[in-house]
Design a protein around this motif. Structure first.
Motif, PDB file in Angstrom:
ATOM      1  N   GLY A  81       0.803  -1.214   0.000  1.00  0.00           N
ATOM      2  CA  GLY A  81       0.000   0.000   0.000  1.00  0.00           C
ATOM      3  C   GLY A  81       0.833   1.259   0.000  1.00  0.00           C
ATOM      4  O   GLY A  81       0.281   2.372  -0.058  1.00  0.00           O
ATOM      5  N   ASP A  82       2.168   1.132   0.071  1.00  0.00           N
ATOM      6  CA  ASP A  82       3.023   2.322  -0.022  1.00  0.00           C
ATOM      7  C   ASP A  82       2.751   3.068  -1.321  1.00  0.00           C
ATOM      8  O   ASP A  82       2.783   2.468  -2.400  1.00  0.00           O
ATOM      9  CB  ASP A  82       4.505   1.923  -0.012  1.00  0.00           C
ATOM     10  CG  ASP A  82       5.055   1.667   1.377  1.00  0.00           C
ATOM     11  OD1 ASP A  82       4.375   2.006   2.352  1.00  0.00           O
ATOM     12  OD2 ASP A  82       6.182   1.127   1.468  1.00  0.00           O
ATOM     13  N   PRO A  83       2.555   4.385  -1.272  1.00  0.00           N
ATOM     14  CA  PRO A  83       2.443   5.155  -2.514  1.00  0.00           C
ATOM     15  C   PRO A  83       3.831   5.328  -3.133  1.00  0.00           C
ATOM     16  O   PRO A  83       4.850   5.237  -2.434  1.00  0.00           O
ATOM     17  CB  PRO A  83       1.881   6.495  -2.050  1.00  0.00           C
ATOM     18  CG  PRO A  83       2.360   6.622  -0.639  1.00  0.00           C
ATOM     19  CD  PRO A  83       2.372   5.218  -0.075  1.00  0.00           C
ATOM     20  N   PRO A  84       3.902   5.568  -4.438  1.00  0.00           N
ATOM     21  CA  PRO A  84       5.211   5.715  -5.100  1.00  0.00           C
ATOM     22  C   PRO A  84       6.093   6.788  -4.472  1.00  0.00           C
ATOM     23  O   PRO A  84       7.304   6.615  -4.372  1.00  0.00           O
ATOM     24  CB  PRO A  84       4.826   6.071  -6.540  1.00  0.00           C
ATOM     25  CG  PRO A  84       3.458   5.514  -6.731  1.00  0.00           C
ATOM     26  CD  PRO A  84       2.785   5.632  -5.403  1.00  0.00           C
ATOM     27  N   GLY A  85       5.486   7.895  -4.029  1.00  0.00           N
ATOM     28  CA  GLY A  85       6.275   8.971  -3.440  1.00  0.00           C
ATOM     29  C   GLY A  85       7.010   8.535  -2.190  1.00  0.00           C
ATOM     30  O   GLY A  85       8.156   8.943  -1.952  1.00  0.00           O
ATOM     31  N   LEU A  86       6.374   7.693  -1.380  1.00  0.00           N
ATOM     32  CA  LEU A  86       7.026   7.180  -0.179  1.00  0.00           C
ATOM     33  C   LEU A  86       8.094   6.154  -0.535  1.00  0.00           C
ATOM     34  O   LEU A  86       9.192   6.168   0.031  1.00  0.00           O
ATOM     35  CB  LEU A  86       5.997   6.564   0.770  1.00  0.00           C
ATOM     36  CG  LEU A  86       6.555   5.868   2.013  1.00  0.00           C
ATOM     37  CD1 LEU A  86       7.446   6.805   2.818  1.00  0.00           C
ATOM     38  CD2 LEU A  86       5.418   5.328   2.886  1.00  0.00           C
ATOM     39  N   THR A  87       7.779   5.284  -1.474  1.00  0.00           N
ATOM     40  CA  THR A  87       8.755   4.262  -1.881  1.00  0.00           C
ATOM     41  C   THR A  87      10.037   4.913  -2.382  1.00  0.00           C
ATOM     42  O   THR A  87      11.151   4.535  -1.982  1.00  0.00           O
ATOM     43  CB  THR A  87       8.166   3.366  -2.980  1.00  0.00           C
ATOM     44  OG1 THR A  87       6.969   2.742  -2.486  1.00  0.00           O
ATOM     45  CG2 THR A  87       9.159   2.297  -3.396  1.00  0.00           C
ATOM     46  N   LYS A  88       9.900   5.912  -3.240  1.00  0.00           N
ATOM     47  CA  LYS A  88      11.086   6.593  -3.779  1.00  0.00           C
ATOM     48  C   LYS A  88      11.742   7.476  -2.721  1.00  0.00           C
ATOM     49  O   LYS A  88      12.974   7.500  -2.593  1.00  0.00           O
ATOM     50  CB  LYS A  88      10.692   7.429  -5.004  1.00  0.00           C
ATOM     51  CG  LYS A  88      10.279   6.603  -6.211  1.00  0.00           C
ATOM     52  CD  LYS A  88      10.025   7.476  -7.428  1.00  0.00           C
ATOM     53  CE  LYS A  88       8.807   8.357  -7.259  1.00  0.00           C
ATOM     54  NZ  LYS A  88       8.518   9.176  -8.467  1.00  0.00           N
ATOM     55  N   GLY A  89      10.928   8.216  -1.977  1.00  0.00           N
ATOM     56  CA  GLY A  89      11.474   9.119  -0.969  1.00  0.00           C
ATOM     57  C   GLY A  89      12.251   8.392   0.102  1.00  0.00           C
ATOM     58  O   GLY A  89      13.302   8.855   0.561  1.00  0.00           O
ATOM     59  N   ARG A  90      11.744   7.237   0.530  1.00  0.00           N
ATOM     60  CA  ARG A  90      12.440   6.428   1.530  1.00  0.00           C
ATOM     61  C   ARG A  90      13.824   6.030   1.034  1.00  0.00           C
ATOM     62  O   ARG A  90      14.820   6.136   1.760  1.00  0.00           O
ATOM     63  CB  ARG A  90      11.608   5.183   1.853  1.00  0.00           C
ATOM     64  CG  ARG A  90      12.223   4.295   2.913  1.00  0.00           C
ATOM     65  CD  ARG A  90      11.514   2.955   2.976  1.00  0.00           C
ATOM     66  NE  ARG A  90      10.155   3.045   3.487  1.00  0.00           N
ATOM     67  CZ  ARG A  90       9.074   2.698   2.783  1.00  0.00           C
ATOM     68  NH1 ARG A  90       9.182   2.284   1.514  1.00  0.00           N
ATOM     69  NH2 ARG A  90       7.882   2.780   3.324  1.00  0.00           N
ATOM     70  N   GLU A  91      13.888   5.569  -0.217  1.00  0.00           N
ATOM     71  CA  GLU A  91      15.180   5.132  -0.774  1.00  0.00           C
ATOM     72  C   GLU A  91      16.162   6.296  -0.877  1.00  0.00           C
ATOM     73  O   GLU A  91      17.344   6.149  -0.569  1.00  0.00           O
ATOM     74  CB  GLU A  91      14.965   4.497  -2.150  1.00  0.00           C
ATOM     75  CG  GLU A  91      14.183   3.199  -2.121  1.00  0.00           C
ATOM     76  CD  GLU A  91      14.810   2.151  -1.228  1.00  0.00           C
ATOM     77  OE1 GLU A  91      16.057   2.001  -1.255  1.00  0.00           O
ATOM     78  OE2 GLU A  91      14.061   1.492  -0.483  1.00  0.00           O
ATOM     79  N   PHE A  92      15.683   7.454  -1.311  1.00  0.00           N
ATOM     80  CA  PHE A  92      16.573   8.618  -1.404  1.00  0.00           C
ATOM     81  C   PHE A  92      17.065   9.037  -0.019  1.00  0.00           C
ATOM     82  O   PHE A  92      18.229   9.408   0.146  1.00  0.00           O
ATOM     83  CB  PHE A  92      15.859   9.779  -2.090  1.00  0.00           C
ATOM     84  CG  PHE A  92      15.832   9.680  -3.588  1.00  0.00           C
ATOM     85  CD1 PHE A  92      17.008   9.597  -4.317  1.00  0.00           C
ATOM     86  CD2 PHE A  92      14.625   9.677  -4.275  1.00  0.00           C
ATOM     87  CE1 PHE A  92      16.990   9.508  -5.707  1.00  0.00           C
ATOM     88  CE2 PHE A  92      14.594   9.587  -5.669  1.00  0.00           C
ATOM     89  CZ  PHE A  92      15.789   9.500  -6.379  1.00  0.00           C
ATOM     90  N   ALA A  93      16.188   8.969   0.969  1.00  0.00           N
ATOM     91  CA  ALA A  93      16.597   9.338   2.333  1.00  0.00           C
ATOM     92  C   ALA A  93      17.669   8.387   2.845  1.00  0.00           C
ATOM     93  O   ALA A  93      18.673   8.818   3.434  1.00  0.00           O
ATOM     94  CB  ALA A  93      15.385   9.325   3.264  1.00  0.00           C
ATOM     95  N   LEU A  94      17.492   7.109   2.620  1.00  0.00           N
ATOM     96  CA  LEU A  94      18.474   6.124   3.075  1.00  0.00           C
ATOM     97  C   LEU A  94      19.786   6.248   2.314  1.00  0.00           C
ATOM     98  O   LEU A  94      20.840   5.861   2.817  1.00  0.00           O
ATOM     99  CB  LEU A  94      17.903   4.713   2.925  1.00  0.00           C
ATOM    100  CG  LEU A  94      16.736   4.380   3.855  1.00  0.00           C
ATOM    101  CD1 LEU A  94      16.120   3.033   3.481  1.00  0.00           C
ATOM    102  CD2 LEU A  94      17.189   4.362   5.312  1.00  0.00           C
ATOM    103  N   ASP A  95      19.721   6.810   1.114  1.00  0.00           N
ATOM    104  CA  ASP A  95      20.915   6.996   0.290  1.00  0.00           C
ATOM    105  C   ASP A  95      21.597   8.343   0.541  1.00  0.00           C
ATOM    106  O   ASP A  95      22.604   8.657  -0.072  1.00  0.00           O
ATOM    107  CB  ASP A  95      20.537   6.873  -1.193  1.00  0.00           C
ATOM    108  CG  ASP A  95      21.752   6.716  -2.091  1.00  0.00           C
ATOM    109  OD1 ASP A  95      22.663   5.938  -1.735  1.00  0.00           O
ATOM    110  OD2 ASP A  95      21.796   7.360  -3.153  1.00  0.00           O
TER     111      ASP A  95
END
Length: 351
Positions: A81-95
Motif C-alpha cells: 500500500g506504499d504510494p510511489p512517493g514514499l517508496t522513492k522518498g524512503r530510498e533517497f533518504a536512506l541513500d
C-alpha cells in the motif's frame, strides 16, 4: 406450495454465501498484509504481515508463524500500500539524497494513505530528511528539531523511535544545547541493539567534549574502546571513538599521543567511510596544531575539506580552522576564501 418449496430449498444458501464472502475477504486481507517486506541490516528480506510495532521490535506473522524482529536490526520496511512517493522518498533518504527525498515525499497525499503504519513511516522520513539537511547547514535546525520531537512524542511505539531520539540529540548538540543532547543520547542506552547502546556512550562522549569537559569525554571514549566488540558496526564505533579520543588528547596538549592514536585509525580507513575519514583527519589537524605544526595542520584540514566535505559538520570545522591558520603561513587571501566558504555553506556554524 411452489413458493414454500422454493424458500426451503434456497434458505441454507444465504449463510453459506456469508461465510464464503467473509472467508474470501479474510484471505484477501491476509494476502494484502503478507506483502510487507522487512529488510534487516544483514541477511535476506522477510516477507510477512507487520502486526505490531514498538520502539524495541516489529512483530510479524507468516502463516501460523509469529516472529519479533529487533528494531535495531532493521534497515527499512516496505509496506503493501506504499504510494510511489514514499517508496522513492524512503530510498533517497536512506541513500543520503535528502532534498530529492523531500521532493518525492511531498507528492504523498497524507489523507489517502491506506494504513496508519504507512502514514507513520512517511512522517518519519520527512522529519529525518529535514533534520539531515539542517545538520548540513541547509535548513533551520530549530524547526527540524521541533518536527522530529513531535514525531517522537506522537509515535512512541514506532520502530523508528530510537533513530528519532538519536537525531534529536544530534540537533541539540548542533544547536549548542548539550543538556538536551545528554538526555536524548542517554535514551539510546535503552535501545534493543548492542550497537545502539555503544553508540550512546560514544555520542555522550562527544556531548561532553562539546561542553568543554574533556576528562569526562575521554572516559566515555575509553569505555567504547575497551569493549570486546562482536560486529563490524561496533568495531566502527570503536574507531570513531579513537579519532575522538585523539582530538581530546590535542586539547590536553598530548599531541604525540594523539598523533600516534589517530595514525592507527587513518592506516585502517576504508575507501567509502566519509565520516570516519573526515573525523580522523580533523583529529590529526588538531594534534598538529597542538604541537605547533601549522603546515601539518593545514594539510590535514585540507584533506577533510577537499576529499570529505560531504560530512558537513567536519567540513565546517575544517574550514573554520583553515580560516585561522592560513594567515600564519602568509596566505591571508586563502583564509578569506575559507571564511567566505564557511559563511556560504554553513551560516549557522559555531566552533
Amino acid at each position: 406450495m411452489t413458493r414454500s418449496v422454493y424458500r426451503n430449498a434456497h434458505q441454507p444458501c444465504l449463510p453459506f454465501l456469508i461465510i464464503l464472502v467473509t472467508a474470501s475477504l479474510f484471505a484477501c486481507a491476509q494476502a494484502y498484509a503478507q506483502n510487507d517486506t522487512i529488510y534487516p541490516l544483514t541477511g535476506s528480506p522477510i516477507r510477512a504481515a507487520v502486526v505490531e510495532t514498538t520502539a524495541e521490535y516489529v512483530a510479524v506473522e507468516r502463516g501460523a508463524t509469529n516472529q519479533k524482529i529487533s528494531s535495531g536490526e532493521i534497515l527499512k520496511i516496505l509496506f503493501e500500500g506504499d504510494p510511489p512517493g514514499l517508496t522513492k522518498g524512503r530510498e533517497f533518504a536512506l541513500d543520503g539524497q535528502y532534498k530529492q527525498a523531500l521532493e518525492d515525499l511531498a507528492e504523498v497525499v497524507r489523507d489517502t494513505l491506506p494504513r496508519k503504519i504507512i502514514e507513520e513511516d512517511w512522517e518519519f522520513y520527512v522529519a529525518y530528511s529535514q533534520s539531515q539537511l539542517a545538520l548540513a547547514g541547509q535548513a533551520d535546525k530549530k524547526s527540524a528539531a521541533a518536527q522530529m520531537i513531535a514525531f517522537a512524542s506522537n509515535h512512541r511505539t514506532s520502530w523508528h523511535w530510537f533513530s528519532a531520539a538519536k537525531v534529536i540529540g544530534d540537533l541539540a548538540l548542533a544547536l549548542g544545547n548539550t543538556d538536551d543532547a545528554f538526555k536524548w543520547y542517554g535514551v539510546l542506552r535503552r535501545a534493543p541493539s548492542t550497537t545502539q547502546k555503544i553508540q550512546s556512550v560514544y555520542l555522550t562522549g562527544l556531548a561532553h567534549f562539546a561542553a568543554g569537559d574533556v576528562e569526562k569525554a575521554i572516559a566515555e571514549f575509553e569505555k567504547v574502546i575497551g569493549i570486546n566488540v562482536q560486529s563490524a558496526p561496533d568495531a566502527r564505533l570503536q574507531s570513531l571513538a579513537k579519532a575522538a579520543l585523539a582530538k581530546a588528547y590535542a586539547k590536553q596538549n598530548q599531541a604525540d599521543k594523539g598523533l600516534e592514536l589517530v595514525s592507527s585509525v587513518i592506516a585502517e580507513l576504508g575507501p567509502t567511510d566519509i565520516e570516519m575519514s573526515a573525523r580522523a583527519y580533523n583529529a590529526q589537524g588538531a594534534n598538529f596544531e597542538s604541537k605547533g605544526d601549522t603546515e601539518g595542520a593545514i594539510l590535514a584540514y585540507l584533506h577533510t575539506h577537499l576529499m570529505f566535505s560531504s560530512q558537513s559538520d567536519a567540513d565546517a570545522f575544517a574550514l573554520s580552522r583553515l580560516a585561522e591558520l592560513w594567515p600564519k603561513v602568509g596566505k591571508p587571501e586563502r583564509a578569506a576564501a575559507a571564511r567566505q566558504r564557511l559563511r556560504d555553506r554553513y551560516p549557522g556554524f559555531r566552533p
